[in-house]
Design an enzyme around this catalytic site. Sequence first.
Site, mmCIF file in Angstrom:
data_model
loop_
_atom_site.group_PDB
_atom_site.id
_atom_site.type_symbol
_atom_site.label_atom_id
_atom_site.label_comp_id
_atom_site.label_asym_id
_atom_site.label_seq_id
_atom_site.Cartn_x
_atom_site.Cartn_y
_atom_site.Cartn_z
ATOM 1 N N HIS A 73 48.777 29.028 52.508
ATOM 2 C CA HIS A 73 49.870 28.634 52.811
ATOM 3 C C HIS A 73 50.715 27.729 51.168
ATOM 4 C CE1 HIS A 73 48.397 26.316 56.734
ATOM 5 N NE2 HIS A 73 47.363 27.329 56.240
ATOM 6 N N GLU A 117 53.472 26.504 51.450
ATOM 7 C CA GLU A 117 54.000 25.528 51.575
ATOM 8 C C GLU A 117 53.425 24.411 50.552
ATOM 9 O OE1 GLU A 117 52.367 26.529 53.812
ATOM 10 O OE2 GLU A 117 51.804 25.094 54.581
ATOM 11 N N CYS A 121 49.522 31.649 57.586
ATOM 12 C CA CYS A 121 48.465 31.626 58.510
ATOM 13 C C CYS A 121 48.332 31.437 59.862
ATOM 14 C CB CYS A 121 48.019 30.065 57.934
ATOM 15 S SG CYS A 121 45.972 30.101 57.618
#
Length: 189
Positions: A170, A172, A79
């Site tokens: 994202h 994660e 990002c």
Amino acid sequence: MKHELTIGVLGLQGAFAKHMVMLSKLDVSTMLIRYPEELDQCDGLIIPGGESTTMSILIHEMKIRDKLLEYNRPIFGTCAGAILMAAGSNDPRVTTLNRVPVRATRNAWGRQVESFLAPVNLSFDEKPFNAVFIRAPKLVNPRPEVQILGRLENETVLVQHDNVILATFHPELTDDTRIHTYFLKLIKN
Ligand code: GLN
């Protein structure tokens, strides 16, 4: 003795903590990177999401820019981190590191779409990746040598150039470890 992998996560600003949690799940050591010298100690680096304008200022203020430019081990930018690794962006306040020949357009999914979940088609796996996009950029005009690893409809959302990968979303923030695993393979090879 076998060398244990250590992944650095740039911790100047933004969403670095969840990357560390995910990497721990994958049994690799992590270290937060705030000072230039610390980059010498990690086998790969994640530049997390956050605010690319702020991160760009902090990279300058913390005097870590030159080290990031010469860092030649694998890097994964997510990002805001992807914006910073691009060749340029549409926002003159962001000084990118120009490591991947693609341009980034900040907050490009429109104001009404602050964040969303969508299935990304991967080039290296059949099953789509359910990805979280948060005020995500778009990657535009990739040079032919940039490999497209993921698409959301017609948009390029995951790319690789040499040993650098960029995701506009994202990874994660989900339980799906496939993209981090892909990054770890890059480091091991
Ligand atoms: N909108 C942010 C930027 O342009 C990126 C958002 C994010 O990293 N989730 O820097």
